[in-house]
Motif scaffolding. Structure first.
Motif, PDB file in Angstrom:
ATOM      1  N   THR A 127       0.924  -1.235   0.213  1.00  0.00           N
ATOM      2  CA  THR A 127       0.008   0.028   0.011  1.00  0.00           C
ATOM      3  C   THR A 127       0.984   1.188   0.098  1.00  0.00           C
ATOM      4  O   THR A 127       2.449   1.151   0.314  1.00  0.00           O
ATOM      5  CB  THR A 127      -0.868   0.083   1.163  1.00  0.00           C
TER       6      THR A 127
ATOM      7  N   PRO B 180       0.690   5.367   1.787  1.00  0.00           N
ATOM      8  CA  PRO B 180       0.209   5.939   2.766  1.00  0.00           C
ATOM      9  C   PRO B 180      -1.115   6.740   2.860  1.00  0.00           C
ATOM     10  O   PRO B 180      -1.708   6.923   3.994  1.00  0.00           O
ATOM     11  CB  PRO B 180       1.541   7.035   3.292  1.00  0.00           C
TER      12      PRO B 180
ATOM     13  N   ASP C 219      -4.949   7.793   2.237  1.00  0.00           N
ATOM     14  CA  ASP C 219      -6.257   7.276   2.649  1.00  0.00           C
ATOM     15  C   ASP C 219      -6.854   6.330   1.638  1.00  0.00           C
ATOM     16  O   ASP C 219      -7.425   5.251   1.991  1.00  0.00           O
ATOM     17  CB  ASP C 219      -7.324   8.401   3.337  1.00  0.00           C
TER      18      ASP C 219
ATOM     19  N   LEU D  11      -5.061   3.012   1.403  1.00  0.00           N
ATOM     20  CA  LEU D  11      -5.518   2.180   2.710  1.00  0.00           C
ATOM     21  C   LEU D  11      -6.692   1.610   2.771  1.00  0.00           C
ATOM     22  O   LEU D  11      -7.015   0.519   3.079  1.00  0.00           O
ATOM     23  CB  LEU D  11      -5.192   3.138   3.901  1.00  0.00           C
TER      24      LEU D  11
ATOM     25  N   ALA E  19      -6.471  -1.273   0.236  1.00  0.00           N
ATOM     26  CA  ALA E  19      -5.707  -2.454   1.107  1.00  0.00           C
ATOM     27  C   ALA E  19      -6.451  -2.845   2.108  1.00  0.00           C
ATOM     28  O   ALA E  19      -6.239  -4.233   2.356  1.00  0.00           O
ATOM     29  CB  ALA E  19      -4.258  -1.612   1.574  1.00  0.00           C
ATOM     30  N   ARG E  20      -7.146  -2.361   2.834  1.00  0.00           N
ATOM     31  CA  ARG E  20      -7.860  -2.796   3.857  1.00  0.00           C
ATOM     32  C   ARG E  20      -8.857  -4.032   3.529  1.00  0.00           C
ATOM     33  O   ARG E  20      -9.001  -5.237   4.095  1.00  0.00           O
ATOM     34  CB  ARG E  20      -8.634  -1.902   4.737  1.00  0.00           C
TER      35      ARG E  20
ATOM     36  N   GLU F 167       4.796  -0.839   3.236  1.00  0.00           N
ATOM     37  CA  GLU F 167       4.170   0.702   2.642  1.00  0.00           C
ATOM     38  C   GLU F 167       5.157   1.192   1.628  1.00  0.00           C
ATOM     39  O   GLU F 167       6.424   1.564   1.826  1.00  0.00           O
ATOM     40  CB  GLU F 167       4.282   1.536   3.943  1.00  0.00           C
TER      41      GLU F 167
ATOM     42  N   GLY G  36       0.429   5.946   7.441  1.00  0.00           N
ATOM     43  CA  GLY G  36      -0.749   5.221   7.291  1.00  0.00           C
ATOM     44  C   GLY G  36      -0.546   3.630   7.052  1.00  0.00           C
ATOM     45  O   GLY G  36      -1.638   2.701   7.829  1.00  0.00           O
ATOM     46  N   GLY G  37       0.469   3.154   6.692  1.00  0.00           N
ATOM     47  CA  GLY G  37       0.740   1.804   6.875  1.00  0.00           C
ATOM     48  C   GLY G  37       0.905   1.242   8.169  1.00  0.00           C
ATOM     49  O   GLY G  37       0.178   0.185   8.457  1.00  0.00           O
TER      50      GLY G  37
ATOM     51  N   MET H   9      -2.628   0.980   9.838  1.00  0.00           N
ATOM     52  CA  MET H   9      -3.278  -0.285   9.436  1.00  0.00           C
ATOM     53  C   MET H   9      -2.895  -1.759  10.028  1.00  0.00           C
ATOM     54  O   MET H   9      -3.542  -2.258  10.509  1.00  0.00           O
ATOM     55  CB  MET H   9      -3.141  -0.447   7.786  1.00  0.00           C
TER      56      MET H   9
END
Length: 364
Positions: A239, A241, A243, A246, A249-250, A268, A289-290, A293
């Motif tokens: 992913t 960083p 939003d 992410l 990626a989630r 990341e 961000g990574g 998560m």
């Protein structure tokens, strides 16, 4: 003063492997201890490829035993690695010639997943592993370009294909089959999943320790086929960083959880931007961000990679960063991530199906 094999084992309980964070005895790496008078010899068998640190580990073992065993004279440690197959989804058989399959997914396109895949594969190979790449992006195959491979695969028996090879890697991609770089794959879902199955099972993979599967973006037919029919040891999520990346990626992570595929960790990519003119580094896509998560889903952040023009240029030229400049800082990060992936795979439950005999019922 005398010592025995138990003394050697106990001494190594106090020496930690920096890669696994376990001592060598409880990690079951210590083999073939031999004592001759005051001399000691032993083997250290690592469950992960680590060719670049064999000498360092050997030196640590020998120095530690010399300092802790009373009366020891000569210590000789032989360090090597052996990768074994690890458990996959229930009811899915291993692929012939492949010990472990690692899926590399992103959920969203444009995050550098394919570039990350090829450099991680090269990093694992540099550590002494036998590695292959399966380009599962049927609509947009990119691994032929990144690996600098042209031509079509050969078939010795008219039924199976020999993997293409370059930079010490074995590779297979639909890109090797189509005529022209601009030829579109106008296929419906069933044809795509059948193509993936053929690329995987009709390739004569040659004793791979790891096969990295470069998945297309999303959670569609290819990902579902992978979960149901392909024996996957674990998955890596790539992913960036910001939003929006992410968010997808989630979704990819949750998909693997639902189909009982273990998450090895998150990489990341494009974590920071490094200016090619002045070297200034900044978080143009945001920061943390990574890591957030990973905290939300209790998975490991395997590492962070920069957005650097050299990574793109080297991949486009067919000589990826780990090969083009193996000693620079970016290559070192790829190698650190690759070694961490290998350590985590080695810590998973092993697959023992090969240990059971095949039973054949015949009429007599």
């Amino acid at each position: 003063m005398s010592f025995n094999e138990a003394d050697v084992q106990n001494a190594l309980k106090n020496l930690i492997d920096a890669n696994t964070q376990k001592d060598f005895t409880s990690g079951k790496s210590v083999k073939n201890i031999k004592i001759s008078g005051n001399d000691v010899s032993l083997d250290i068998l690592l469950g992960y490829p680590a060719k670049s640190v064999w000498d360092e580990i050997r030196g640590e073992i020998e120095a530690h035993l010399k300092s802790t065993l009373p009366g020891v004279a000569k210590v000789s440690a032989n360090v090597s690695s052996k990768v074994v197959p690890h458990a996959v989804q229930r009811g899915v058989k291993l692929v012939e010639g492949v010990k472990n399959i690692i899926a590399v997914a992103s959920g969203k396109g444009g995050v550098g997943k394919s570039t990350t895949t090829v450099n991680l594969a090269l990093a694992l190979s540099a550590e002494g592993a036998c590695v292959g790449i399966l380009d599962a992006d049927i609509y947009g195959p990119s691994q032929p370009t990144m690996l600098g491979i042209t031509g079509r695969p050969e078939s010795r028996d008219g039924k199976s294909m020999e993997p293409m090879r370059n930079h010490g890697l074995q590779a297979m991609s639909i890109g090797f089959m189509i005529a022209g770089d601009d030829a579109p794959m106008v296929w419906r879902g069933p044809m795509v999943t059948q193509a993936l199955d053929q690329l995987l099972h009709q390739t004569r993979w040659d004793n791979l320790d790891y096969l990295l599967v470069d998945l297309p973006p999303g959670t569609g037919d290819i990902q579902l086929t992978l979960a149901q029919k392909v024996p996957v040891t674990g998955a890596i999520i790539v992913t960036t960083p910001q939003d929006i990346a992410l968010l997808d990626a989630r979704k990819g992570l949750k998909m693997f959880e639902k189909v009982d595929i273990k998450i090895i960790g998150i990489v990341e990519n494009m974590s920071t931007h490094i200016c090619s003119k002045c070297g200034h580094e900044e978080h143009i896509f945001g920061a943390g961000g990574g890591a957030k998560m990973c905290a939300d889903y209790a998975v490991e952040l395997l590492g962070s990679l920069p957005l650097d023009i050299r990574i793109r240029e080297q991949a486009d030229s067919g000589i990826p960063t780990v090969i083009a400049d193996p000693d620079n800082n970016i290559s070192k990060v790829y190698k650190q991530i690759a070694r961490r992936i290998a350590v985590k795979v080695a810590d998973m439950a092993q697959d023992h199906s090969a240990a059971f005999p095949k039973i054949v019922v015949q009429n007599s």
